[in-house]
Design a protein around this motif. Structure first.
Motif, short mmCIF file in Angstrom:
data_model
loop_
_atom_site.label_atom_id
_atom_site.label_comp_id
_atom_site.label_asym_id
_atom_site.label_seq_id
_atom_site.Cartn_x
_atom_site.Cartn_y
_atom_site.Cartn_z
N ARG A 1 2.69 8.75 -6.13
CA ARG A 1 3.55 10.05 -5.69
C ARG A 1 4.35 10.99 -6.66
O ARG A 1 4.91 12.06 -7.00
N ALA A 2 5.36 9.84 -7.42
CA ALA A 2 6.22 9.94 -8.27
C ALA A 2 5.53 10.40 -9.58
O ALA A 2 6.62 9.36 -10.69
N GLU A 3 4.84 10.30 -9.92
CA GLU A 3 4.42 10.80 -12.42
C GLU A 3 4.98 10.83 -13.03
O GLU A 3 5.34 10.02 -13.89
N ASP A 4 5.95 12.13 -12.16
CA ASP A 4 6.86 12.92 -13.14
C ASP A 4 7.78 12.02 -13.30
O ASP A 4 8.03 11.16 -14.70
N ALA A 5 8.58 11.15 -12.81
CA ALA A 5 9.83 9.73 -12.53
C ALA A 5 8.70 8.88 -14.07
O ALA A 5 9.48 8.71 -14.28
N GLN B 1 0.87 -1.29 0.10
CA GLN B 1 -0.23 0.14 0.19
C GLN B 1 0.96 1.41 0.17
O GLN B 1 0.57 2.30 -0.45
N ASP B 2 2.04 1.49 0.89
CA ASP B 2 2.52 2.61 0.78
C ASP B 2 3.47 2.39 0.10
O ASP B 2 3.41 3.38 -0.80
N ALA B 3 4.02 1.46 -0.87
CA ALA B 3 5.30 1.65 -2.05
C ALA B 3 4.58 2.34 -3.40
O ALA B 3 4.80 3.16 -4.00
N ALA B 4 2.76 1.72 -3.84
CA ALA B 4 2.05 1.91 -4.68
C ALA B 4 1.50 3.81 -4.46
O ALA B 4 1.74 4.43 -5.29
N VAL B 5 1.06 4.66 -3.12
CA VAL B 5 1.06 5.37 -2.32
C VAL B 5 2.19 6.14 -3.25
O VAL B 5 1.86 7.39 -3.69
N ALA B 6 3.85 5.84 -2.54
CA ALA B 6 4.33 6.71 -3.22
C ALA B 6 4.55 6.74 -4.95
O ALA B 6 5.55 7.58 -5.13
N SER B 7 4.66 5.57 -5.66
CA SER B 7 4.34 5.55 -6.82
C SER B 7 3.80 6.35 -7.85
O SER B 7 4.00 7.06 -8.54
#
Length: 359
Positions: A267-271, A259-265
């Motif tokens: 939020r890293a949309e530009d990359a 879950q936390d990794a997906a949220v962080a992913s």
């Protein structure tokens, strides 16, 4: 021991006819794995840190409602919170969809060849799979799928782009299909590879779902987002379907780490966009090279290419393995080759060129 005890437990006879899901063959340490449609890049910025932080709470159950991730997805796609349901990869959600709609005597329709889990999860539920052959161009035959609908049909899978052929369905034909499907039949638009689509004629499934209560959209973090090892996917569906999915899901199925990794992913949309664009460009390079070698290719909008090889399929897979790349063979049909690292793709292209001359 009595005679009954010596026989062991009685299992469902239905299981005897269900094939086991076959994952892409793992690669040896000195080979490139192009068999599982994985993202070759490392985790997106901030994702590993989020996962490591979550690992410190392994002694606790995860948030069963996946509250933060659901809120992030609902905001991102402008859908109600109640319409978002998480699961163990999109295949886990797909199984819940079948369990929610179909049982013994019911039917589930899908194109074939398509995602190989469809017939498996259908039979596990006790329902009857109804595969509809692809067209000569490796595309969904939507007219034939409509003709296959009976009073027993409960669910239809539409894989767009299709796995393993990479072909897509355009907006006009998909809308015509959806409008012709009975309103009490659930249509699941499986968009595991949507981030790789560059054909502007392909619709976003969420646009189709908004005005159609019998349409559900399936997505995953395993492909473009590179979280295949964490098993997190989701569905966007109207509330009756979403409620049923929560009832049939495995409790606490999505770990807090996932879950936390997906949220962080998210939020890293530009990359993410930079990486996806690089993979799309590499896909174009590989497809162009194969076409120049004389291969007939369907236009792929996913992160893989498909070669129709028929009876030479296993020979080609063996040639690739000997050269140092592992591909995904479907015996008697063809091979699917994931777009991976450029060096691995080059080995595949060299092997394909040599093999082509032997046909």
């Amino acid at each position: 021991m009595t005679g009954t005890a010596a026989q062991g437990p009685r299992l469902r006879p239905t299981l005897d006819g269900i094939p086991t899901y076959k994952p892409g063959k793992p690669a040896s340490a000195d080979a490139y794995k192009l068999s599982s449609n994985e993202n070759p890049y490392e985790p997106l910025p901030g994702v590993l840190d989020a996962a490591v932080a979550a690992a410190g709470s392994f002694n606790r159950y995860p948030d069963m409602a996946s509250s933060e991730l659901v809120a992030e997805l609902a905001a991102r796609f402008e859908v109600p919170l109640e319409h978002v349901v998480l699961g163990t990869g999109s295949v886990g959600v797909a199984q819940s969809l079948v369990l929610s709609t179909a049982g013994p005597g019911d039917e589930v329709i899908f194109a074939w060849r398509s995602f190989e889990a469809y017939p498996i999860i259908t039979q596990v539920a006790g329902a009857t799979p109804v595969p509809v052959p692809l067209t000569a161009g490796e595309e969904h035959d939507l007219d034939a799928m409509l003709a296959a609908i009976t009073p027993r049909t409960r669910l239809i899978f539409v894989c767009n782009p299709n796995n393993p052929t990479g072909t897509v369905i355009h907006r006009a034909e998909l809308e015509r299909f959806l409008d012709a499907v009975p309103s009490d039949v659930l249509v699941v638009v499986d968009e595991a590879y949507i981030e790789f689509i560059r054909d502007e004629r392909v619709p976003n499934g969420l646009d189709l779902y908004r005005g159609r209560p019998n349409v559900c959209v399936l997505r995953t973090f395993s492909k473009a987002y590179g979280l295949a090892g964490l098993r997190v996917g989701f569905a966007v569906a109207h509330e009756p379907v979403a409620t049923a999915l929560r009832k049939t899901a495995v409790p606490f199925g999505v770990s807090q780490l996932a879950q936390d990794a997906a949220v962080a992913s998210l939020r890293a949309e530009d990359a993410l966009l930079v990486r996806v664009e690089a993979l799309v460009a590499e896909r174009g390079r590989v497809a162009a090279a194969l076409a120049a070698q004389g291969w007939e290719l369907a236009d792929t909008q996913a992160n893989f290419v498909w070669l129709r090889l028929g009876e030479r399929t296993l020979d080609f897979a063996a040639a690739c393995a000997a050269a140092g790349v592992v591909v995904r063979p479907f015996p008697g049909e063809g091979v699917r080759v994931t777009i991976g690292e450029a060096a691995g793709n080059d080995i595949f292209l060299t092997t394909a060129e040599t093999f082509r001359k032997s046909l």
